[in-house]
Structure formats: structure tokens, C-alpha cells
Scaffold this motif. Structure first.
Motif, PDB file in Angstrom:
ATOM      1  N   UNK A   1      -8.980  23.911 -40.544  1.00  0.00           N
ATOM      2  CA  UNK A   1      -9.437  22.783 -39.738  1.00  0.00           C
ATOM      3  C   UNK A   1     -10.883  22.429 -40.066  1.00  0.00           C
ATOM      4  N   UNK A   2     -11.756  23.433 -40.245  1.00  0.00           N
ATOM      5  CA  UNK A   2     -13.149  23.151 -40.565  1.00  0.00           C
ATOM      6  C   UNK A   2     -13.283  22.503 -41.946  1.00  0.00           C
ATOM      7  N   UNK A   3     -12.472  22.951 -42.902  1.00  0.00           N
ATOM      8  CA  UNK A   3     -12.550  22.405 -44.250  1.00  0.00           C
ATOM      9  C   UNK A   3     -12.031  20.974 -44.299  1.00  0.00           C
ATOM     10  N   UNK A   4     -10.962  20.692 -43.561  1.00  0.00           N
ATOM     11  CA  UNK A   4     -10.308  19.389 -43.652  1.00  0.00           C
ATOM     12  C   UNK A   4     -10.542  18.512 -42.422  1.00  0.00           C
ATOM     13  N   UNK A   5     -11.505  18.859 -41.577  1.00  0.00           N
ATOM     14  CA  UNK A   5     -11.712  18.092 -40.346  1.00  0.00           C
ATOM     15  C   UNK A   5     -12.092  16.645 -40.629  1.00  0.00           C
ATOM     16  N   UNK A   6     -12.803  16.396 -41.734  1.00  0.00           N
ATOM     17  CA  UNK A   6     -13.171  15.020 -42.075  1.00  0.00           C
ATOM     18  C   UNK A   6     -11.944  14.154 -42.332  1.00  0.00           C
ATOM     19  N   UNK A   7     -10.878  14.784 -42.836  1.00  0.00           N
ATOM     20  CA  UNK A   7      -9.652  14.033 -43.080  1.00  0.00           C
ATOM     21  C   UNK A   7      -9.057  13.518 -41.774  1.00  0.00           C
ATOM     22  N   UNK A   8      -9.173  14.299 -40.703  1.00  0.00           N
ATOM     23  CA  UNK A   8      -8.640  13.862 -39.411  1.00  0.00           C
ATOM     24  C   UNK A   8      -9.368  12.614 -38.933  1.00  0.00           C
ATOM     25  N   UNK A   9     -10.702  12.650 -38.977  1.00  0.00           N
ATOM     26  CA  UNK A   9     -11.492  11.497 -38.540  1.00  0.00           C
ATOM     27  C   UNK A   9     -11.221  10.297 -39.436  1.00  0.00           C
ATOM     28  N   UNK A  10     -11.158  10.530 -40.746  1.00  0.00           N
ATOM     29  CA  UNK A  10     -10.916   9.437 -41.690  1.00  0.00           C
ATOM     30  C   UNK A  10      -9.560   8.798 -41.467  1.00  0.00           C
ATOM     31  N   UNK A  11      -8.528   9.623 -41.281  1.00  0.00           N
ATOM     32  CA  UNK A  11      -7.179   9.086 -41.104  1.00  0.00           C
ATOM     33  C   UNK A  11      -7.013   8.347 -39.796  1.00  0.00           C
ATOM     34  N   UNK A  12      -7.557   8.910 -38.716  1.00  0.00           N
ATOM     35  CA  UNK A  12      -7.444   8.254 -37.405  1.00  0.00           C
ATOM     36  C   UNK A  12      -8.215   6.949 -37.400  1.00  0.00           C
ATOM     37  N   UNK A  13      -9.433   6.962 -37.973  1.00  0.00           N
ATOM     38  CA  UNK A  13     -10.238   5.738 -38.023  1.00  0.00           C
ATOM     39  C   UNK A  13      -9.561   4.675 -38.876  1.00  0.00           C
ATOM     40  N   UNK A  14      -9.000   5.089 -40.006  1.00  0.00           N
ATOM     41  CA  UNK A  14      -8.330   4.113 -40.883  1.00  0.00           C
ATOM     42  C   UNK A  14      -7.133   3.496 -40.192  1.00  0.00           C
ATOM     43  N   UNK A  15      -6.344   4.327 -39.514  1.00  0.00           N
ATOM     44  CA  UNK A  15      -5.159   3.809 -38.829  1.00  0.00           C
ATOM     45  C   UNK A  15      -5.504   2.893 -37.690  1.00  0.00           C
TER      46      UNK A  15
END
Length: 293
Positions: free
Chosen positions: A275-289
Motif C-alpha cells: 500500500x505504501x509503495x503503490x498508494x499514489x496509484x490509488x489517488x491517481x486512479x480515483x482522481x482520474x475516474x
């Protein structure tokens, strides 16, 4: 004869932000730091808990350091408590369920948003209704179903359950992003003779990688920490996952609390690191959607 040039006054640079705004920012940082500390405290407590023996667990304050840290608790649970097998089971079930969920959800979302057919709205509504069904209300029907088809005490029953219950939320995450995909790219691919299947795997899926990563991480966290399905459908010890295997250290007369803490710490670390390594992906994906939808 030269006259003295008039003195030029240099304006003093002052902060453009008012004092109230700086105070508000400072208070915001204080609140955020306090929230972060509150989030970290349970992990610190669990680490200290895992290094204590039974006497220290009950006699020392929660955040007190143990007199002699029992690092052997981790060695004992890995070698004697079958934790290594539980860890492999958790990884296997989580990875297969996440891949299956993402693939099926992508198929469904692509069919609903990019194809024209009469029942697309009805199918989408049925999937969204699935989000309203409580997990606990399905345990007995699912157990009876799996018992009839011979899937009790089988890891396939866990994978199917995870996939079914994670499909609605995964489709909802993908939906807004798929609606905003430019149709010109698909039209150009079709004009070049690209089939629907090839267009989906070679063009559409790579374009949705960020939102797929978000959905995969959310699914992975749920699958890794899930307890009730494994505890209900699995009875063989060698098929259990980490969350259920911790019960092995609870006996009828004695309980090894340090071993339980070590097992919980081992179960938390992988998902925490990912989660710490890929947490930026969560923000990026949610913001993009959210923006594109």
C-alpha cells in the motif's frame, strides 16, 4: 554642475498571505500530524505486543518496552505454527481473486459503456444492487451451494466468493473512466481492421492501467484481510489463510499471546508495504475516474 539624484525608495517585500491564513495552515498541519500519530500508534502497540511473553502482556502497560524482546516469537510462528503455509495460501488466493475480478469487471464495464445493447442499464443496475447485500446474510446459502457442488473445504469457494462480492465495487470504480475514453481511438482501430477482442486487450486495457491499479489495490486489501469466508468454508488446516491461522495459538487452557501478535504483525506487513509503495496509484486512479467521469 550635477545635482544629486533623488533617493529611490525600495519597497519592502512582505508576505502576501495574511496572518489568518498562515495560522489556519499551521492548525491544519497540527491536526494532520495528530491524525497520523493516532494511525501509527496501533502498529507500534502491536509490534511491542508481539515481543512480549504472556506475563508481560498482562502486567506491563500497553506501550511499555519488554525487558527482553522475544524475537523468537516470529521464528516460532513461522517454523512451528505453519504460518509459512498460511502465508502462501493468502498470496495465492489474493492474487487469483484479484486478477479474476479485474478481468471480469473490465469485460462488464467495456460491454456496458462501449457497446450498444438493450439490457445494458438493467445489467448495470443488477451489479450495483450487489453492493447492498450484506456479506453475513449470504454465508448459509453459499455454504449449502458449495456443499452441493463439492466445493466446501476447497480454496476455489473462497476465490469465487471474493470475486463475486468485489465485482460491483470494481465495476463502479472503472465505470467513470470508461465513459470518458475517447471513441476516436477505437474507431481508428476498427478502420484498420482490428477485432473487438484485440482492441480491448491491446488498446483499451493499457489506457485504463491507472484505474485498474486502483481497483486491484482495493481488492487486494479486502481479500488479504478477509476472515469470515475462510473460517466458514475451509476446515483443513493446510488450506487456511493467515487471518484464520492465528486461531492455532488459542488453546483450551492457555493462549500464546506473543505468538498471536507476531502472526498479526506478519500478516500486516506485506499489505502495508504494498500500500505504501503503490498508494499514489490509488489517488491517481480515483482522481482520474472522478474528473473524467
Amino acid at each position: 554642475m550635477r545635482t544629486a539624484s533623488p533617493a529611490v525608495s525600495v519597497p519592502v517585500m512582505r508576505s502576501s498571505r495574511p496572518v489568518g491564513a498562515r495560522i489556519g495552515t499551521g492548525l491544519l498541519y497540527v491536526v494532520l500530524i495528530a491524525g497520523a500519530v493516532l494511525q501509527i500508534l496501533p502498529l507500534v502497540w502491536l509490534l511491542l505486543f508481539s515481543l512480549k511473553n504472556n506475563q508481560e502482556v498482562f502486567n506491563l502497560p500497553p506501550f511499555a518496552l519488554p525487558s527482553h524482546p522475544k524475537w523468537e516469537n516470529y521464528e516460532n510462528v513461522w517454523q512451528q505454527g505453519n504460518i509459512g503455509r498460511y502465508f502462501i495460501n493468502s498470496v495465492l488466493i489474493t492474487v487469483i481473486a484479484v486478477v479474476l475480478t479485474i478481468l471480469l469487471a473490465s469485460f462488464v464495464t467495456f460491454a456496458i459503456t462501449r457497446m450498444r445493447w438493450k439490457l445494458s442499464s438493467l445489467v448495470l443496475g443488477l451489479f450495483m444492487v450487489g453492493m447492498m447485500i450484506p456479506v453475513h446474510s449470504t454465508l448459509i446459502p453459499l455454504f449449502i451451494l458449495f456443499q452441493k457442488v463439492g466445493l466446501t473445504d476447497n480454496q476455489l469457494s473462497i476465490i469465487l466468493s471474493y470475486t463475486a462480492f468485489n465485482l460491483p465495487i470494481t465495476i463502479m470504480i472503472l465505470l467513470g473512466f470508461y465513459y470518458a475514453l475517447p471513441r476516436e481511438v477505437e474507431e481508428a482501430a476498427i478502420m484498420d481492421g482490428c477485432s473487438v477482442n484485440r482492441m480491448f486487450f491491446r488498446i483499451v486495457m493499457p489506457m485504463t492501467f491507472s484505474v485498474i491499479a486502483t481497483a486491484a489495490i482495493i481488492n487486494m486489501i479486502y481479500n488479504w484481510n478477509e476472515f469470515i469466508f475462510v473460517n466458514t468454508f475451509i476446515s483443513s488446516d493446510n488450506l487456511k489463510t493467515l487471518t484464520v491461522g492465528v486461531q492455532n495459538f488459542v488453546g483450551q487452557y492457555t493462549t500464546d499471546w506473543g505468538a498471536i501478535g507476531a502472526t498479526l504483525m506478519i500478516s500486516i506487513l506485506p499489505i502495508l508495504v504494498i500500500f505504501l509503495v503503490l498508494s499514489n496509484r490509488i489517488v491517481e486512479g480515483i482522481a482520474a475516474g472522478s474528473v473524467k467521469g
